[in-house]
Write an enzyme that holds these catalytic residues in place. Sequence first.
Site, PDB file in Angstrom:
ATOM      1  N   GLU A 125       4.463   7.453   9.563  1.00 60.25           N
ATOM      2  CA  GLU A 125       3.093   6.941   9.141  1.00 60.25           C
ATOM      3  C   GLU A 125       2.486   6.486   7.918  1.00 60.25           C
ATOM      4  O   GLU A 125       2.218   8.078   7.652  1.00 60.25           O
ATOM      5  CB  GLU A 125       2.424   7.164  10.178  1.00 60.25           C
ATOM      6  CG  GLU A 125       1.369   6.324  10.938  1.00 60.25           C
ATOM      7  CD  GLU A 125       0.330   6.283  10.154  1.00 60.25           C
ATOM      8  OE1 GLU A 125      -0.323   5.872   9.013  1.00 60.25           O
ATOM      9  OE2 GLU A 125      -0.891   7.209  10.555  1.00 60.25           O
ATOM     10  N   CYS A 183      -6.425   5.755   7.996  1.00 63.53           N
ATOM     11  CA  CYS A 183      -4.705   4.858   7.539  1.00 63.53           C
ATOM     12  C   CYS A 183      -4.934   4.532   8.755  1.00 63.53           C
ATOM     13  O   CYS A 183      -4.043   2.353   7.828  1.00 63.53           O
ATOM     14  CB  CYS A 183      -3.417   5.812   8.245  1.00 63.53           C
ATOM     15  SG  CYS A 183      -3.947   6.646   9.857  1.00 63.53           S
TER      16      CYS A 183
END
Lengths: 526, 526
Positions: A256, A295
Amino acid sequence: METLRSYLSGSWYEASSGFEELVNPTTEEILARASAEGADLAHALHFARNRSGPALRAMTFAQRAEMLKGLAKAIHASREELLDLGVRNGGNTRSDAKFDVDGASSTLAAYADLGASLGDGRFLVDGDPIPMGRSSRLAGQHVLVPRRGVAVLINAFNFPAWGLAEKAACAWLAGVPVLVKPATPTALLTVRLVEKLLATNLLPEGALQLLVGAPGDLLCHLGPQDVVSFTGSSRTGTLIRTHPQLAARSVRVNVEADSLNASILGPDVEPGSEVYAAFLADIVRDVTQKAGQKCTAIRRIFVPIERLDSVREELVERLAAIRVGDPCRDTVQMGPVATAAQLRSVREGIRTLLASERVEIATGGPDRPSVLEGVEGDRGFFVAPTLLVARDAVAARPVHEHEVFGPCTTLMPYDGTAQQAASLVALGEGGLVASIATNDRDFARDLILELAPFHGRVYLNSEKSVGVAPGPGTVFPQLLHGGPGRAGGGEELGGLRGLTGYMQRVALQGFGPLIDAIAAGGKRGG
Amino acid sequence: METLRSYLSGSWYEASSGFEELVNPTTEEILARASAEGADLAHALHFARNRSGPALRAMTFAQRAEMLKGLAKAIHASREELLDLGVRNGGNTRSDAKFDVDGASSTLAAYADLGASLGDGRFLVDGDPIPMGRSSRLAGQHVLVPRRGVAVLINAFNFPAWGLAEKAACAWLAGVPVLVKPATPTALLTVRLVEKLLATNLLPEGALQLLVGAPGDLLCHLGPQDVVSFTGSSRTGTLIRTHPQLAARSVRVNVEADSLNASILGPDVEPGSEVYAAFLADIVRDVTQKAGQKCTAIRRIFVPIERLDSVREELVERLAAIRVGDPCRDTVQMGPVATAAQLRSVREGIRTLLASERVEIATGGPDRPSVLEGVEGDRGFFVAPTLLVARDAVAARPVHEHEVFGPCTTLMPYDGTAQQAASLVALGEGGLVASIATNDRDFARDLILELAPFHGRVYLNSEKSVGVAPGPGTVFPQLLHGGPGRAGGGEELGGLRGLTGYMQRVALQGFGPLIDAIAAGGKRGG
């Protein structure tokens, strides 16, 4: 000064050399030091595979769920202490720290509920029995069983609590032990969290190990039943993915990474409407929450060209009013970024974006903010909430290629069509989440389906949900977290889907009733 | 001599240099030459992404299914010509060639049936709607949408027809164009197959492209929406996985590689019984079919120590009686291996296994067979059906680490417990399929659950299914094909699961009824 220790092979390990220092990003005071130099990591992995793996697998889903529930409670019971560490070590406001710490306990609790619903099984049944060939005697059945290895969880500095919990909840419920390696600069909170979790005595010995400091030769000892679940930069993600040992032995790797999350304002949304207000509020929250170090934060804003000036004005007004400073103060709305390195990177990043064609500062910028509340001298890693405007979205390529991981976002115009919005978003080459503000069903449908292949989540903000929706930056355990391309191509969470990363899918094939009897020992997820 | 051409960007491309020769492995006669030197591969990928991707995505599942059905029929209509090429270019017996060619048409037909059941949708709905938070107004829904890139299918020499079809069926039904790169030595059959498929005019232009010869800079032009689906050696799989462009841009890579598939005889199975006979027949089939060049072939046989001598005798009797030679002859049961390189590798591999402790030849061996039917002089790449015996399964490490990709398998003893059988199988570090012959339900259950984490498929052979079961070496479109660790960690087929490798999973989040309305355009798989 505290020396942080690792918890490996059933005991605490303290290094005697190779230390890195952890600092308070507001005051630059040194809080602790960390190193794992000399730790026997091969043994720790062996310990997990041979001691805690079997113990976790022997537990039913309900038992693993009960364990998760107890761990969630333990985090909640230590909430104040952990929030304080988030403020001191992470530069978080109290609200930021809650987002991390409460996110950790609520994610564990959500997986506890999910696990409880699975009852006394120990593996998952995947899909229906499959009749094979002409005879009814032969059948197939897919099941998902826990991998026999260790889940190595390598986390980013921005979520020292939630980052551990969201990965570990899935691994533990799947029946797989974890070894957590937090980012060193904010590891103080993770260390305390691990202490609290271990103190519950709910975890089988070795089901939670902690490595604080540089990972040394950790990856060299991984094998084909292990999993690496990484959150961080694309660059490190690529290094992990191409690590010779991992690649040669098919170690499963989930990444990720960077994401230039987009927010699109539909041409139907009128200034002053509730949806318009929510659209603006989501952006302001994502720029300022955790100083933009999220994020899922909105990095690119696309508005119909006729709205460019009004949206710019509204955002500048709100962002310029944000009170930046020492997050210990109740009045402060945004703290510093987490580290000196991060400060450099954010400043350089803003300058990179500014260097591209027709990009300008609307508010903020790369320089130290002139007004800071409760901050002495030139201390602390502060950046102002920054809005850039790119008048030509296509020409401003760096805006679509470079993630500034801090309180910075870029506003751009599009022609008001779903098609152009989608093609501009796609310049980001894959992200975690895209959000759309519209009440136009056709626009919503067209844009959602165009954005979908490039994202792990698409968030729709409309008048029907505006009061209840949490904004696109919040990750829910029920929904997938991850995204293709630049975002790393990984998948986390998504309810039971999150367990599959730690399990092996296998087709059982043979006499139907016998296969059925074996599958009856597993649980069908739903 | 025929010069094989590539089909790229809508036309046939013939290279003028860089040729490799394709030979008949029985006669060593040169059949054709192939090269893709000078081909514009970046353009071909661009062509697929921009021309055929949109065309395929515009088709419903039912329309894609109709297309697959027509393609399956086209293969069947050219069956004799294709079988002949399998015999001439692959060294296949007619029966071997059928396994490949009929496997291709039946896999396409199976996905045609699956697609027809999905009707008029264009994307898949994944799981149920998810209520979010306290309000019923907010909901989540996962869907799977086609990726916007190209599926690059890199296939092994052993299945020039099925290898293409099993990957392409999934990609096409998902809505993704393919570029096929077959292994050059047996590409003659693939080229002819592609010609037949293109001649149907059922495929949108660019949905099927063919690259024959070395892949040049193909991988350097792949991006984050593309997929590489590779079948071949672990070594090449690792090279692909660590390719800088693929790793840096999160190109999705699926690897199906080496596998030391195991077959275990339960202690309850009596010599002379039907299950015992099927156990032996499966082994003999896997050693001889396609001269053992099958990724699912049984490479390791574990029998209770008291059965070692009787199983050895039975297998030696059957394998020594196999008629090896020119596969054009009806009486010949096994042909040569596919290439001179393969012959060298198989011979070296057998010698490697023989060099380990207490391993001996029971029948066959690395030398050229003394009796060959219809073969002149020392022509052809022949190996005898080979059974090795390793008296100490643990000591014979190379047997668990080195796949001899030819007509060779190794017999070993175990103590009759599920536990020891499982731990010996696990020395292979992950495989495609393991098979168990037993009528003992407890033994079956224990062993299946122990083997499951290390395999993509576990096959149970028992008296109830013995007449109808096809043996473990047959891959069904309904069941997963792939395996962890040494087998590459990939997943193919498995019904609709096979489509997910070419799709992006995405969570849609927003006002429930609106999300429902959008999801209603997709189809729930089952």
